[in-house]
Every structure is written in structure tokens, then in C-alpha cells.
Design an enzyme around this catalytic site. Structure first.
Site, mmCIF file in Angstrom:
data_model
loop_
_atom_site.group_PDB
_atom_site.id
_atom_site.type_symbol
_atom_site.label_atom_id
_atom_site.label_comp_id
_atom_site.label_asym_id
_atom_site.label_seq_id
_atom_site.Cartn_x
_atom_site.Cartn_y
_atom_site.Cartn_z
ATOM 1 N N HIS A 175 -21.533 -7.026 17.801
ATOM 2 C CA HIS A 175 -21.965 -6.288 18.998
ATOM 3 C C HIS A 175 -23.308 -5.578 18.781
ATOM 4 O O HIS A 175 -23.823 -4.948 19.724
ATOM 5 C CB HIS A 175 -20.910 -5.233 19.378
ATOM 6 C CG HIS A 175 -19.741 -5.783 20.129
ATOM 7 N ND1 HIS A 175 -18.768 -6.554 19.538
ATOM 8 C CD2 HIS A 175 -19.386 -5.675 21.430
ATOM 9 C CE1 HIS A 175 -17.863 -6.882 20.439
ATOM 10 N NE2 HIS A 175 -18.210 -6.372 21.604
ATOM 11 N N GLY A 176 -23.847 -5.628 17.584
ATOM 12 C CA GLY A 176 -25.122 -4.946 17.322
ATOM 13 C C GLY A 176 -25.009 -3.470 17.650
ATOM 14 O O GLY A 176 -23.947 -2.862 17.424
ATOM 15 N N GLU B 42 2.926 3.842 6.380
ATOM 16 C CA GLU B 42 4.086 3.020 5.951
ATOM 17 C C GLU B 42 3.892 2.479 4.540
ATOM 18 O O GLU B 42 4.250 1.333 4.251
ATOM 19 C CB GLU B 42 4.329 1.841 6.909
ATOM 20 C CG GLU B 42 4.655 2.213 8.336
ATOM 21 C CD GLU B 42 5.973 2.931 8.514
ATOM 22 O OE1 GLU B 42 6.855 2.797 7.651
ATOM 23 O OE2 GLU B 42 6.117 3.640 9.520
HETATM 24 C C1 LIG Z 1 -2.289 9.285 11.654
HETATM 25 C C2 LIG Z 1 -1.181 9.372 10.657
HETATM 26 C C3 LIG Z 1 0.138 9.277 11.089
HETATM 27 C C4 LIG Z 1 1.183 9.419 10.156
HETATM 28 N N1 LIG Z 1 2.485 9.423 10.618
HETATM 29 C C5 LIG Z 1 3.471 9.779 9.759
HETATM 30 C C6 LIG Z 1 4.811 9.981 10.250
HETATM 31 O O1 LIG Z 1 5.113 9.805 11.428
HETATM 32 N N2 LIG Z 1 5.761 10.391 9.364
HETATM 33 C C7 LIG Z 1 5.480 10.605 8.040
HETATM 34 O O2 LIG Z 1 6.382 10.981 7.305
HETATM 35 N N3 LIG Z 1 4.227 10.414 7.552
HETATM 36 C C8 LIG Z 1 3.215 10.015 8.384
HETATM 37 N N4 LIG Z 1 1.936 9.838 7.904
HETATM 38 C C9 LIG Z 1 1.667 10.074 6.488
HETATM 39 C C10 LIG Z 1 1.428 8.796 5.703
HETATM 40 O O3 LIG Z 1 2.635 8.074 5.606
HETATM 41 C C11 LIG Z 1 0.863 9.211 4.338
HETATM 42 O O4 LIG Z 1 -0.446 9.692 4.566
HETATM 43 C C12 LIG Z 1 0.862 8.050 3.369
HETATM 44 O O5 LIG Z 1 2.173 7.760 2.973
HETATM 45 C C13 LIG Z 1 0.039 8.369 2.099
HETATM 46 O O6 LIG Z 1 0.431 9.569 1.545
HETATM 47 P P1 LIG Z 1 -0.657 10.703 1.190
HETATM 48 O O7 LIG Z 1 -1.547 10.860 2.353
HETATM 49 O O8 LIG Z 1 0.061 11.889 0.679
HETATM 50 O O9 LIG Z 1 -1.520 10.048 0.025
HETATM 51 P P2 LIG Z 1 -1.208 10.153 -1.581
HETATM 52 O O10 LIG Z 1 0.222 9.829 -1.840
HETATM 53 O O11 LIG Z 1 -1.719 11.463 -2.069
HETATM 54 O O12 LIG Z 1 -2.127 8.963 -2.106
HETATM 55 C C14 LIG Z 1 -3.537 9.118 -2.274
HETATM 56 C C15 LIG Z 1 -4.087 7.807 -2.869
HETATM 57 O O13 LIG Z 1 -3.494 7.537 -4.152
HETATM 58 C C16 LIG Z 1 -2.912 6.226 -4.154
HETATM 59 N N5 LIG Z 1 -1.706 6.244 -4.969
HETATM 60 C C17 LIG Z 1 -0.706 7.162 -4.955
HETATM 61 N N6 LIG Z 1 0.223 6.852 -5.878
HETATM 62 C C18 LIG Z 1 -0.182 5.700 -6.478
HETATM 63 C C19 LIG Z 1 0.355 4.847 -7.503
HETATM 64 N N7 LIG Z 1 1.533 5.111 -8.088
HETATM 65 N N8 LIG Z 1 -0.335 3.756 -7.869
HETATM 66 C C20 LIG Z 1 -1.528 3.454 -7.252
HETATM 67 N N9 LIG Z 1 -2.085 4.215 -6.291
HETATM 68 C C21 LIG Z 1 -1.413 5.311 -5.892
HETATM 69 C C22 LIG Z 1 -2.594 5.944 -2.677
HETATM 70 O O14 LIG Z 1 -2.496 4.529 -2.454
HETATM 71 C C23 LIG Z 1 -3.798 6.567 -1.993
HETATM 72 O O15 LIG Z 1 -4.882 5.675 -2.084
HETATM 73 C C24 LIG Z 1 0.890 9.621 8.791
HETATM 74 C C25 LIG Z 1 -0.443 9.652 8.358
HETATM 75 C C26 LIG Z 1 -1.464 9.542 9.264
HETATM 76 C C27 LIG Z 1 -2.899 9.626 8.773
#
Ligand SMILES: Cc1cc2nc3c(=O)[nH]c(=O)nc-3n(C[C@H](O)[C@H](O)[C@H](O)COP(=O)(O)OP(=O)(O)OC[C@H]3O[C@@H](n4cnc5c(N)ncnc54)[C@H](O)[C@@H]3O)c2cc1C
Length: 386
Positions: free
Chosen positions: A341-342, A366
């Protein structure tokens, strides 16, 4: 054979009515709702009438009892028009699935018909300010006090947190348990004294749907709201819903990627440079070819995972692959569509800008895509021992 044909006819009818609903009652309003970040209350009423809040709830409990395959197709269709809308019923249905799969008969009878009608809506409350991936580190506690529990703690990022009334809430009933998951339980928590919304969370995309922080302060919940009635099974119950959740998110990824492709195919035929439509430049054709292949592969992986789930077989590897591939496809296709879309791709007047903001959520929710890779590898090794 006849049953199969009838099921296919039913599916075609349902998909048709969802298409009509999206075309007439959603598409014309998305742009304004999205940019004003407005909860689509009127559309939610129509979604109730369509039965979307009971899509995967069994017919005996008042739902449509759709297969996961049909459901994934609905989620894809909805996400091609406005991904936020799918979030309003997706996490609600995962909460309902926890009750349907693991709840007591009394819990099923009491809640499922009202969930199916959309009379009580909600979602899943797992994540906390200090942990999302490492769910066993949650700090929210539920302490038994006679025929009640007292719940204290904070949940964050909870979809439908403001407009929803009821949540599948993961807590620690025994914070000292070892292994940690034996001390975890899942409750069906309805809003009331001690259970409040502490703040609305502002986001890059996924507008319209509310994401909130929820606070629990000596929230008294009757003991009969413990899903399944037995402590210590909460993590298993919460993770049990994640396969369906991952198929859901994969289907959203397919929808967003398809929408990005559709926008690119249309725009590239009308935008001209150097005397011809840009779709005639090979550089653009290479992008379209890659995007179309990704969308098709993402859809096939998602349908494959849904089919295995419908057979009642274990599908964590297949759901993980679908989630990983389809959501990465959404990110890549929305970026490529924006490039096609530039400068207009960067404008709020064009749909592709929204797709580009929505797609990254899918690689986080998830179970992050990093975790999907680990799940796939572990399953691969478990299924192929030497
Ligand atoms: C818009 C939005 C809607 C959401 N809705 C819901 C909801 O309805 N209900 C709910 O319960 N949650 C919800 N969430 C939360 C979401 O499920 C979490 O943000 C997600 O599970 C990641 O957890 P965290 O943000 O604590 O990241 P962290 O667990 O802190 O992870 C940070 C980073 O470290 C990496 N990491 C962590 N552990 C490991 C490992 N062992 N090996 C390799 N890499 C790892 C992760 O992949 C990520 O890149 C929502 C989030 C958003 C942004």
C-alpha cells in the site's frame, strides 16, 4: 452418510448467516468503533441473537453444539472483518468449555444455559502482573472459610474484564504445595463485593474489546463455585482449555492474514506506477505469491488441528503448529500488505493499518510463539522415543 450431509448443510447455513451479519451489521461500523475504541454493545446484542456465545456449548445446555472445525471457520470469518469481535466470544467460550468439561452437574445446569444465551458473559482470568507464561507462579490466593473461600490478588490483561460478569479464575488454594500445580484451583467468579475492575488497559490494537486489570480483596465466593468441586486441579483445567484456545487464535491469524492479502490483491490492481498497475511488477507478484501460500498453509494447519480436536484426540502439537504458523503469517502478511500500500498503508484511513496493529497480539496470547515451539519439540520427542 446422511448425518454427515446434514451437518455440512447446517454448517453452510450458519456460515452464511455469519457472513451476512458481518457484511451488513459489522463492516460499515468497524472503522469508527475501532478508532474511537468503543465497545460494540449493539453488535454484541446481535451476536447473542445469532447464538455465537453458545457456539461450542452442547445443545443440551442451550448452545449450538458446533464442531471445533465449524467454529474455527466462524472465527476466521469474523477476524477477516474485525478481530476484536472474535475476542468477545472466544475467551467466553473457553470459560464455558472449562465448565462443560470439568464442572459439576450443578455448575453446568446453573451456568451453561446463561452463558449460551450471552446473558452472563466473561472470559478467562489467568495472567497476573508478575507472570503470564509461568502460570504456576501466580500469587492470587483462595483461603477456605467454612462454606466460602476468601480470594485476594490481582489479575491483569483480562479480556472482557469490564463488560463481562463472570470469569474462570485461577488461584492458589495451597500456596505451599509441591509440585506447585497441586495447590492450584479454578473458580467461576462472578463480579460482586471484593471483586472490582481496577483499571482499563490501553493497547496498540485489539480496540473495542475491553482489557482490564481485576482486583480481588477479601472477595467471598461460595465453595460450590470451585470448578469440579475438588481443589488442586486448576492448572489442568485451565490448560485443558488452551488447545481450543490455540485453535481459536490460529483461526484469528488466518482471518487477519486473509484480510491483509485481500486488501493487497485489490489495491495492487488499482494503484499504478510507471504506467501500469503495481500488480504487474514482479516485485509485487513475489509478495502476493508468498502471502497467498502462507494463508493457505495456515488455514490447512488450523483445519487439521480442529479435526483432530473434534475426534477427541490429543492435539497439543498440532494446535501449537497451527497457532505458531498462522499467527506468524498474520504478522508477515499484514506487514507485506502495508508495504504494497506504500504511504497509504500507514494511513488510519486504510484497513491494513489496523491489521498491522492487531496481528502482533496473536503471537503473544494463548501461549507465546516461543512456548509453542517448545511444546511442539517436546511432543515430537515424546511421540518418537528411541
Ligand atoms: C491484549 C491482550 C489480551 C489478553 N487477554 C488475556 C485474558 O483474557 N486472560 C489472561 O489470563 N491473559 C490474557 N492476556 C495475557 C497473555 O496471555 C500473556 O501476556 C501471555 O501469556 C504472556 O505472558 P507475559 O506477558 O507475562 O510474558 P512473560 O511470561 O513475562 O514472557 C516474556 C517473554 O519471555 C518468553 N518466555 C517466558 N518463559 C520462557 C521459556 N521458558 N522459554 C522461552 N521463552 C520464554 C516469552 O515467550 C516472552 O517472549 C492478554 C494479553 C494481551 C496483550
Amino acid at each position: 452418510m446422511r448425518n454427515e450431509r446434514a451437518a455440512k448443510d447446517d454448517e453452510a447455513l450458519i456460515l452464511d448467516s455469519v457472513r451476512r451479519f458481518l457484511e451488513r451489521e459489522v463492516k460499515p461500523f468497524v472503522h469508527k468503533l475501532e478508532h474511537d475504541d468503543t465497545y460494540p454493545a449493539e453488535i454484541v446484542e446481535r451476536m447473542k441473537a445469532l447464538g455465537l456465545f453458545g457456539a461450542t456449548i452442547a445443545a443440551e445446555h442451550g448452545g449450538l453444539g458446533l464442531s471445533t472445525t465449524t467454529y474455527a471457520r466462524i472465527v476466521e470469518l469474523v477476524s477477516t472483518v474485525w478481530m476484536s469481535l472474535s475476542g468477545i466470544f472466544n475467551s467466553h467460550l473457553i470459560m464455558a468449555a472449562a465448565v462443560q468439561r470439568f464442572g459439576t452437574d450443578e455448575q453446568k445446569a446453573r451456568f451453561l444455559p446463561r452463558f449460551a444465551a450471552g446473558e452472563i458473559r466473561g472470559g478467562l482470568a489467568l495472567t497476573e502482573p508478575d507472570c503470564g507464561t509461568d502460570l504456576q507462579a501466580i500469587r492470587t490466593t483462595a483461603r477456605r472459610q467454612g462454606d466460602h473461600y476468601a480470594i485476594n490478588g490481582t489479575k491483569t490483561w483480562i479480556s472482557n474484564g469490564i463488560h463481562g460478569q463472570c470469569f474462570a479464575l485461577l488461584v492458589k488454594t495451597d500456596p505451599a504445595a509441591s509440585p506447585r500445580h497441586r495447590g492450584m484451583s479454578l473458580f467461576l467468579a462472578e463480579k460482586g463485593p471484593g471483586f472490582t475492575v481496577s483499571r482499563k488497559l490501553e493497547k496498540l490494537g485489539y480496540k473495542g474489546i475491553d482489557s482490564a486489570e481485576l482486583a480481588f480483596s477479601d472477595y467471598r465466593i461460595p465453595a460450590d463455585r470451585l470448578i469440579g468441586g475438588v481443589e488442586g486441579r486448576g492448572l489442568q483445567h485451565a490448560l485443558g482449555g488452551l488447545e481450543l484456545g490455540r485453535i481459536n487464535v490460529a483461526a484469528r491469524g488466518v482471518g487477519v492474514a486473509q484480510a491483509a492479502l485481500d486488501e493487497a490483491v485489490a489495491y495492487s490492481q488499482v494503484r499504478k506506477t510507471f504506467g501500469k498497475p503495481i500488480c504487474e511488477h514482479q516485485a509485487i507478484q513475489l509478495k502476493l505469491g508468498d502471502m497467498a501460500t502462507q494463508v493457505r498453509a495456515a488455514r490447512l494447519l488450523t483445519e487439521d488441528a480442529a479435526r483432530i480436536y473434534d475426534k477427541g484426540e490429543r492435539c497439543d502439537m498440532e494446535a501449537g503448529m497451527a497457532k505458531l504458523f498462522a499467527t506468524e503469517a498474520a504478522v508477515q502478511c499484514s506487514l507485506e500488505s502495508m508495504r504494497i500500500h506504500g504511504g497509504y498503508g500507514y494511513s488510519k484511513e486504510f484497513t491494513v493499518e489496523r491489521l498491522y496493529r492487531d496481528a502482533p497480539l496473536l503471537v503473544i496470547g494463548e501461549g507465546t510463539n516461543e512456548m509453542q515451539r517448545l511444546i511442539i519439540a517436546r511432543q515430537l520427542i515424546q511421540r518418537n522415543p528411541v
